[in-house]
Write an enzyme that holds these catalytic residues in place. Sequence first.
Site, short mmCIF file in Angstrom:
data_model
loop_
_atom_site.label_atom_id
_atom_site.label_comp_id
_atom_site.label_asym_id
_atom_site.label_seq_id
_atom_site.Cartn_x
_atom_site.Cartn_y
_atom_site.Cartn_z
N GLY A 44 0.82 -1.22 0.00
CA GLY A 44 0.00 0.00 0.00
C GLY A 44 0.84 1.26 0.00
N CYS A 45 1.94 1.23 0.76
CA CYS A 45 2.81 2.40 0.86
C CYS A 45 3.56 2.64 -0.45
CB CYS A 45 3.78 2.24 2.03
SG CYS A 45 2.91 2.03 3.61
N THR A 46 3.91 1.56 -1.13
CA THR A 46 4.58 1.67 -2.42
C THR A 46 3.62 2.26 -3.45
OG1 THR A 46 6.02 -0.19 -1.89
CG2 THR A 46 5.78 0.37 -4.23
N GLY A 49 2.99 6.06 -2.57
CA GLY A 49 4.16 6.85 -2.94
C GLY A 49 4.30 6.99 -4.44
#
Length: 158
Positions: A44-46, A49
């Site tokens: 999710g963070c990838t 970002g």
Amino acid sequence: MSISVGQPVADFTAQATSDTTVTLSQLRGRQVVIYFYPKDSTPGCTTEGGDFRDHKADFEAANTVILGVSRDGLRAHENFRAKQGFNFELISDKDEALCRQFDVIKLKKLYGKEHLGIERSTFLIDADGNLAREWRKVKVPGHVAEVLDAARELHAQG
């Protein structure tokens, strides 16, 4: 300590990638998006970002700086940033000072165990240093487009 929409955001200085130090007051005159995410190099963070990376020129056109924040250290941030080609800085908040300032540390459950972690959240600060918008409990799909729309709208009001 908590912040609320329409109120000034307390100044802060934090260590970031590219051997930089970010001081909020030095960004006056520009809008600032600060997005908090749980952990470097997770799906999710990838994705989140990457969405900010892919829209950086659009944010710049709206006079808006993007900053990502997690509790990961600078080395992990540098690796994550390089691997994903992020074109904005990531702030290391190991001591959770920024997380506490923006009240994003929440009790979370993972595999039935409770722990304190970052609740995915985004904040839009206007060019005068006031909190203009906040998004909490963020779901990644479509989120960056929503933040971009808000940044454009705020810039047009400027």
